[in-house]
Design a protein around this motif. Sequence first.
Motif, PDB file in Angstrom:
ATOM      1  N   ILE A 197      35.120  52.345  46.123  1.00 14.85           N
ATOM      2  CA  ILE A 197      36.471  52.351  46.688  1.00 14.85           C
ATOM      3  C   ILE A 197      36.734  51.055  47.446  1.00 14.85           C
ATOM      4  O   ILE A 197      37.822  50.466  47.367  1.00 14.85           O
ATOM      5  CB  ILE A 197      36.651  53.563  47.620  1.00 14.85           C
ATOM      6  CG1 ILE A 197      36.593  54.871  46.811  1.00 14.85           C
ATOM      7  CG2 ILE A 197      37.976  53.484  48.365  1.00 14.85           C
ATOM      8  CD1 ILE A 197      37.681  55.025  45.795  1.00 14.85           C
ATOM      9  N   GLY A 198      35.735  50.575  48.193  1.00 17.04           N
ATOM     10  CA  GLY A 198      35.903  49.335  48.945  1.00 17.04           C
ATOM     11  C   GLY A 198      36.162  48.145  48.043  1.00 17.04           C
ATOM     12  O   GLY A 198      37.035  47.310  48.325  1.00 17.04           O
ATOM     13  N   LEU A 199      35.430  48.037  46.932  1.00 17.84           N
ATOM     14  CA  LEU A 199      35.621  46.911  46.015  1.00 17.84           C
ATOM     15  C   LEU A 199      36.975  46.975  45.321  1.00 17.84           C
ATOM     16  O   LEU A 199      37.655  45.954  45.156  1.00 17.84           O
ATOM     17  CB  LEU A 199      34.494  46.892  44.975  1.00 17.84           C
ATOM     18  CG  LEU A 199      33.103  46.529  45.517  1.00 17.84           C
ATOM     19  CD1 LEU A 199      32.048  46.702  44.429  1.00 17.84           C
ATOM     20  CD2 LEU A 199      33.079  45.093  46.045  1.00 17.84           C
ATOM     21  N   VAL A 200      37.392  48.185  44.938  1.00 18.41           N
ATOM     22  CA  VAL A 200      38.712  48.328  44.305  1.00 18.41           C
ATOM     23  C   VAL A 200      39.812  47.959  45.299  1.00 18.41           C
ATOM     24  O   VAL A 200      40.761  47.234  44.958  1.00 18.41           O
ATOM     25  CB  VAL A 200      38.900  49.764  43.784  1.00 18.41           C
ATOM     26  CG1 VAL A 200      40.332  49.975  43.298  1.00 18.41           C
ATOM     27  CG2 VAL A 200      37.932  50.054  42.643  1.00 18.41           C
ATOM     28  N   ALA A 201      39.699  48.448  46.533  1.00 16.87           N
ATOM     29  CA  ALA A 201      40.702  48.132  47.550  1.00 16.87           C
ATOM     30  C   ALA A 201      40.744  46.632  47.835  1.00 16.87           C
ATOM     31  O   ALA A 201      41.818  46.046  48.000  1.00 16.87           O
ATOM     32  CB  ALA A 201      40.413  48.908  48.825  1.00 16.87           C
ATOM     33  N   ALA A 202      39.574  45.980  47.898  1.00 20.45           N
ATOM     34  CA  ALA A 202      39.532  44.535  48.139  1.00 20.45           C
ATOM     35  C   ALA A 202      40.238  43.777  47.014  1.00 20.45           C
ATOM     36  O   ALA A 202      40.969  42.808  47.267  1.00 20.45           O
ATOM     37  CB  ALA A 202      38.090  44.067  48.272  1.00 20.45           C
ATOM     38  N   ALA A 203      40.026  44.215  45.773  1.00 24.40           N
ATOM     39  CA  ALA A 203      40.688  43.555  44.643  1.00 24.40           C
ATOM     40  C   ALA A 203      42.202  43.719  44.725  1.00 24.40           C
ATOM     41  O   ALA A 203      42.964  42.767  44.496  1.00 24.40           O
ATOM     42  CB  ALA A 203      40.157  44.131  43.329  1.00 24.40           C
ATOM     43  N   MET A 204      42.659  44.923  45.079  1.00 26.87           N
ATOM     44  CA  MET A 204      44.097  45.162  45.178  1.00 26.87           C
ATOM     45  C   MET A 204      44.712  44.367  46.334  1.00 26.87           C
ATOM     46  O   MET A 204      45.804  43.798  46.213  1.00 26.87           O
ATOM     47  CB  MET A 204      44.361  46.648  45.350  1.00 26.87           C
ATOM     48  CG  MET A 204      43.958  47.489  44.152  1.00 26.87           C
ATOM     49  SD  MET A 204      44.238  49.264  44.389  1.00 26.87           S
ATOM     50  CE  MET A 204      46.017  49.339  44.371  1.00 26.87           C
ATOM     51  N   LEU A 205      44.009  44.303  47.462  1.00 26.43           N
ATOM     52  CA  LEU A 205      44.495  43.527  48.604  1.00 26.43           C
ATOM     53  C   LEU A 205      44.627  42.048  48.245  1.00 26.43           C
ATOM     54  O   LEU A 205      45.617  41.392  48.587  1.00 26.43           O
ATOM     55  CB  LEU A 205      43.542  43.692  49.785  1.00 26.43           C
ATOM     56  CG  LEU A 205      43.624  45.005  50.566  1.00 26.43           C
ATOM     57  CD1 LEU A 205      42.454  45.109  51.527  1.00 26.43           C
ATOM     58  CD2 LEU A 205      44.929  45.105  51.324  1.00 26.43           C
ATOM     59  N   ALA A 244      47.286  52.286  49.616  1.00 22.90           N
ATOM     60  CA  ALA A 244      47.305  53.108  50.830  1.00 22.90           C
ATOM     61  C   ALA A 244      46.395  54.323  50.666  1.00 22.90           C
ATOM     62  O   ALA A 244      45.658  54.699  51.582  1.00 22.90           O
ATOM     63  CB  ALA A 244      48.737  53.549  51.137  1.00 22.90           C
ATOM     64  N   PHE A 245      46.420  54.926  49.479  1.00 21.39           N
ATOM     65  CA  PHE A 245      45.549  56.077  49.220  1.00 21.39           C
ATOM     66  C   PHE A 245      44.083  55.682  49.353  1.00 21.39           C
ATOM     67  O   PHE A 245      43.294  56.361  50.020  1.00 21.39           O
ATOM     68  CB  PHE A 245      45.832  56.620  47.822  1.00 21.39           C
ATOM     69  CG  PHE A 245      44.902  57.722  47.396  1.00 21.39           C
ATOM     70  CD1 PHE A 245      45.158  59.042  47.738  1.00 21.39           C
ATOM     71  CD2 PHE A 245      43.752  57.449  46.667  1.00 21.39           C
ATOM     72  CE1 PHE A 245      44.305  60.058  47.358  1.00 21.39           C
ATOM     73  CE2 PHE A 245      42.884  58.454  46.287  1.00 21.39           C
ATOM     74  CZ  PHE A 245      43.168  59.768  46.634  1.00 21.39           C
ATOM     75  N   LEU A 246      43.704  54.571  48.734  1.00 23.44           N
ATOM     76  CA  LEU A 246      42.305  54.132  48.789  1.00 23.44           C
ATOM     77  C   LEU A 246      41.889  53.770  50.203  1.00 23.44           C
ATOM     78  O   LEU A 246      40.762  54.045  50.630  1.00 23.44           O
ATOM     79  CB  LEU A 246      42.094  52.935  47.861  1.00 23.44           C
ATOM     80  CG  LEU A 246      42.232  53.207  46.358  1.00 23.44           C
ATOM     81  CD1 LEU A 246      42.095  51.906  45.582  1.00 23.44           C
ATOM     82  CD2 LEU A 246      41.197  54.215  45.889  1.00 23.44           C
ATOM     83  N   ALA A 247      42.802  53.125  50.950  1.00 24.29           N
ATOM     84  CA  ALA A 247      42.468  52.718  52.316  1.00 24.29           C
ATOM     85  C   ALA A 247      42.137  53.917  53.188  1.00 24.29           C
ATOM     86  O   ALA A 247      41.238  53.863  54.035  1.00 24.29           O
ATOM     87  CB  ALA A 247      43.636  51.934  52.923  1.00 24.29           C
ATOM     88  N   VAL A 248      42.842  55.012  52.981  1.00 25.21           N
ATOM     89  CA  VAL A 248      42.620  56.212  53.817  1.00 25.21           C
ATOM     90  C   VAL A 248      41.440  57.026  53.298  1.00 25.21           C
ATOM     91  O   VAL A 248      40.585  57.459  54.070  1.00 25.21           O
ATOM     92  CB  VAL A 248      43.900  57.070  53.862  1.00 25.21           C
ATOM     93  CG1 VAL A 248      43.645  58.375  54.624  1.00 25.21           C
ATOM     94  CG2 VAL A 248      45.029  56.296  54.533  1.00 25.21           C
TER      95      VAL A 248
END
Length: 606
Positions: free
Chosen positions: A75-83, A122-126
């Motif tokens: 989840i962290g890697l996916v969120a970092a890519a999206m950010l 937002a979903f992944l961040a939470v």
Amino acid sequence: MIIAFLIMLREGIEAALIVGIVASYLVRSNRRDWLPALWLGVALACAASLAVGAALDLVIGELPQRGQELFEAVIGLVAAAMLTSMVFWMRKAARSIKGELQAGVDAALSGGRQGLALVGLAFLAVVREGLESVFFLLAIAQQGSGWQPALGAAFGLLLAAGVGYAIYALGVKLNLRVFFRWTGVLILFVAAGLVANAVRSLHEAGLWNHLQQTVYDLGTVLPADGVPGAILSGFFGYQERAALGEVVAYLAFLTPTLALFLRRGQAGTVAAVAPSPAGRRMPPLRLAGIATLLLVCGGAGAFIYAASKRQPAVVGAHDIAIAITERSCEPAALTVPAGQASFVVTNRGERVLEWEILDGVMVLEERENIAPGQSRRLTTQLRPGDYTITCGLLSAPRGRLVVEASAAQPRQALSLMDMIGPAAEYRALLSERSAALAGAIEALGQASADPPAMARARTEAEALLRMLRPATAGDADLAAGLHSLQSLLADEAAPAAATRQAGESFRTALGQRTVLPDAMLAGAAAALSPAEGGTVTPEDVAAASEVTRLLLPLVQRVEPELAERVKTDLAGLPRDAKPGGARNAMTGDLEAMRKALALPDRDRRS
């Protein structure tokens, strides 16, 4: 109460920060219609965290450590890519903005995919921190500590939400060009923290065991469970104790992305395009909102039911009680039979602590976020071997856990996965020694006018090279590179440039090789059995001893009697100056260890 407050602040502030920036971004780009979808994503993440956490707690007691860490890493890697994708869109849009800015923004956001991606972000961040928070809250309920911890947790979440709102309010008021620039910089720091934490999670899941040397340890100066540490953790991914791999990942991500983002680009403009109401407006979300509200209520109900069913972690007749403080654990050494073991870990300190079982640098099992006075249960399957346990803070002295095989229990065959820990630890050792060799060769080249300094540098390089020799076993090219470098070091007339080039070639080849236990043991045996006319140096003995100590825990699993014999011979090896004696015995032990640790044909082919 204060501990629950700090933990929930730490877990919530990163998610609140991302959500606040996304919300202000939507408002500034005239996409206020997307705000309900943003809150929908947040609510779905809360519902999923509550429901999944409660279900796992009711069915299996807690999410397995490796599963939880792997979940957080992905989840962290996916969120970092999206950010990162969003940040570079901001940079592109900021250069095209003039006057009212909106036409260019609408052109860059053509269609609804980008908005949907932000909702997913937002979903992944939470949800990334949601599961861990749910397990912490369930553990609080298990202790039956009254309403104060729950109130502290609520205040922590409220303060985190307040930080997110402050970011949102500031972003709405800023000049849009300034907003894009500085929120982009902040998001890149957050993304770098996500990448570094993903590397840590992959290590704790047992999938990444390289570069585990500690770079800094600020646990006593700036603890991550304090208010400043929690805020730094949310904004910049701060960890009170960081391994080399985490620091490298953080800088390797942040340095190029930040440089590209801040680089001055061509001052061009994008032609204004009339905003498309159909492309800008969000579809009606009434039904989705009602469904999400029902899911949140269901998740909350499942959480309350799981909390009511939780029993305090009381030490039973078959449990092993462990008491930990910041710098100790009691008992610090224990012996248990192989098979299923249940530990009840109680925090007697004043800080939030964790307890880990380690096989070399690999984390086998752990319990995190154990609050002061709290007890947590850890049930796991243990195989015979010699392990270490953490005692409070990770910088504290470590304890020992010996798992003995029983006569009635069949000895388990080793697999390739069992070799990862020792191979990773040996690779880290080789990396340190290889760096020292480079330094010695460089010193040799710079001391051309100082014969005593040259002699010292040459002696150091030759000693380090002998310590690296066991790693070349079974690799003819690598062994040839070592022999070539040895010859150049022995030749006082050899050009410094040639020696430096040979050293660099050897170090590069060595860094690309993963040395498995069979090759490690073959190299150690060769170091203790020189060719005719050769000698065994103290460096050879030290290198063979290091390999033996690294692999003893594996031998303990499959051949406990052999492991005890090896320990005895190993103790006498440094004092044995005779050609035979303990050295011959040790050579025979190394061959016996090779047979004991031999992989099945299937894994050997892999």
